[in-house]
Design an enzyme around this catalytic site. Structure first.
Site, PDB file in Angstrom:
ATOM      1  N   LYS A   1      29.616 -14.858 136.622  1.00  0.00           N
ATOM      2  CA  LYS A   1      30.486 -14.900 135.267  1.00  0.00           C
ATOM      3  C   LYS A   1      31.676 -15.471 135.311  1.00  0.00           C
ATOM      4  O   LYS A   1      32.492 -15.144 136.539  1.00  0.00           O
ATOM      5  CB  LYS A   1      30.252 -13.647 134.686  1.00  0.00           C
ATOM      6  CG  LYS A   1      30.318 -13.587 133.032  1.00  0.00           C
ATOM      7  CD  LYS A   1      28.799 -13.966 132.721  1.00  0.00           C
ATOM      8  CE  LYS A   1      28.753 -13.745 131.098  1.00  0.00           C
ATOM      9  NZ  LYS A   1      27.306 -13.697 130.731  1.00  0.00           N
TER      10      LYS A   1
HETATM   11  N1  GLU Z   1      25.572 -16.280 128.970  1.00  0.00           N
HETATM   12  C1  GLU Z   1      24.355 -16.414 128.990  1.00  0.00           C
HETATM   13  C2  GLU Z   1      23.950 -14.926 129.572  1.00  0.00           C
HETATM   14  O1  GLU Z   1      24.736 -14.088 129.435  1.00  0.00           O
HETATM   15  C3  GLU Z   1      23.523 -17.580 129.466  1.00  0.00           C
HETATM   16  C4  GLU Z   1      23.826 -17.654 131.090  1.00  0.00           C
HETATM   17  C5  GLU Z   1      23.208 -19.028 131.732  1.00  0.00           C
HETATM   18  O2  GLU Z   1      22.415 -19.766 131.106  1.00  0.00           O
HETATM   19  O3  GLU Z   1      23.415 -19.169 132.773  1.00  0.00           O
HETATM   20  O4  GLU Z   1      22.724 -14.704 129.971  1.00  0.00           O
END
Ligand code: GLU
Length: 412
Positions: free
Chosen positions: A102
């Protein structure tokens, strides 16, 4: 308790239940890499402003790490680390060949002009350039970021590499190698898991009252699809507050309002409420699809829903979890409920690597297959072990990553 402390407590409980080797358990508690970067930008008034950015790669055991980038004033290392760990579990639960990561920049994107946002994004992308890439770590949007920001990251990375590399980020504009169906995928997954959970509880979907906190990419799509499935969406909210009408809200009209730059509380046919009041409304289905830490020990006793479907990441604190479970409220946890986004991100990456693109129907039906398969496996494990769905989902995910860690061994 911070979100990281909550997620570590959940991991510790599951590690004990699984009888995980203590060294492997310790290994999983720590992110593989954490990068903190300074992001200086020139503002439109030609001043220098300095922001702090993060990219945490929790695990790369099952494949390159995957996860979004968040732009929000509350972003810090603790939050990004917890969310990176949640991505590891989410990807493992969906059997995707990914680890978890993240990123984030501590900023208020609503206070930046489009040119400032572009400069911030390009500088942040340059600072994390060395640790991202289609075979390494693949960002996507999260709160406060969108397709345009992904396009700038893709362009910055590509310019530095001297070649166009669409697979470095997902949820890009379709024109640049984005996948059909990606924008709606998280909300679509929330709607699918809601329908499946209602069937499991023996409750009819038709006429079920739904309350949705957050009317962004996740909440608005889930509300629209659920109302298409016959549910009555009785309340929605955004950062400014909520609107409720027991007769049901017209979701398409609300979406048009928001597209026109208005707040949902400006919708004319309903009563204005706060985000806190919204969580306590009488309903069958509650979808928290905004910030983390919304369901707490302070309000869990007042929740009236039969089913909670976590569109957001980490919306329920540990104490709230216990209180809600004791009251017989069924929770579909975040790593299951909102996994539709990362599933279609995976499809986008596969399409980018092959330069061969799929039809939207194909994307949606494969999304349903993976998500429903994971839902049924998790429910089966929950029944077998006599645990709630969150514990079962974590058990499945953590045990996959632990087994892979053992198979790969510890380097050197
Ligand atoms: N931010 C989204 C999540 O928390 C998508 C992450 C992604 O597609 O890599 O799942």
């Amino acid at each position: 308790m911070s979100i990281m402390a909550t997620e570590l407590e959940r991991l510790d409980a599951v590690a004990e239940r699984l009888g995980l080797d203590p060294p492997i358990h310790q290994h999983l508690r720590h992110p593989k890499r954490s990068l903190i970067v300074s992001v200086p930008i020139r503002t439109d008034s030609d001043e220098l402003e300095i922001f702090t950015g993060y990219r945490v790669q929790h695990s790369m055991t099952l494949g390159p790490s995957k996860g979004g980038i968040r732009y929000h004033p509350d972003v810090d290392l603790d939050e990004v680390t917890a969310l990176a760990m949640l991505m590891t579990w989410k990807c493992a639960l969906m059997s995707l060949p990914y680890g978890g990561a993240k990123g984030g920049v501590r900023c208020d994107p609503l206070k930046l002009s489009s040119r400032e946002l572009e400069r911030l994004t390009r500088r942040y992308a340059s600072e994390i350039f060395l640790c991202i890439g289609p075979d390494r770590d693949i960002p996507a949007p999260d709160m406060g970021t969108n397709e345009q920001i992904m396009a700038w990251i893709m362009d910055t990375y590509s310019m530095q590499r001297g070649a166009t590399v669409p697979g470095v980020v997902t949820s890009k504009p379709v024109l640049l190698g984005g996948s059909l169906g990606r924008v709606e995928a998280t909300g679509r997954g929330v709607a699918y898991t809601t329908a499946e959970a209602m069937a499991h509880l023996g409750l009819p979907l038709s006429g079920a009252r739904v309350v949705v906190q957050g009317f962004g990419n996740v909440g608005s799509v889930a509300a629209d699809l659920l109302s298409g499935m016959g549910c009555r969406v009785v309340a929605v909210s955004d950062v400014h507050g909520g609107i409720t009408n027991p007769e049901g809200l017209d979701i398409r009209a609300l979406q048009a309002l928001v597209r026109a730059g208005k707040a949902v509380r400006e919708y004319p046919e309903g009563e204005v409420i706060t985000n806190e009041e919204l969580l306590e409304l009488s309903c069958e289905i509650l979808v928290p699809a905004a910030l983390g830490g919304q369901l707490t020990a302070g309000n869990a006793r007042a929740v009236q829903a039969r089913l909670i479907v976590e569109g957001a990441n980490g919306p329920t604190t540990g104490e709230a979890d216990r209180l809600l479970r004791d009251r017989g409220i069924f929770i579909v946890p975040d790593i299951l409920a909102n996994a539709g986004g990362v599933i279609v991100s995976y499809f986008e990456w596969v399409q980018d690597l092959q330069f061969f693109f799929w039809k939207e129907d194909e994307v949606n039906s494969r999304l349903r297959d993976i998500l429903m398969g994971a839902f049924r496996r998790t429910l089966g494990l929950a029944r077998q072990e006599g645990v709630d769905l969150r514990t079962a989902a974590l058990m499945e995910a953590v045990s996959r990553v632990a087994r892979a860690t053992k198979l790969r061994g510890i380097y050197p």
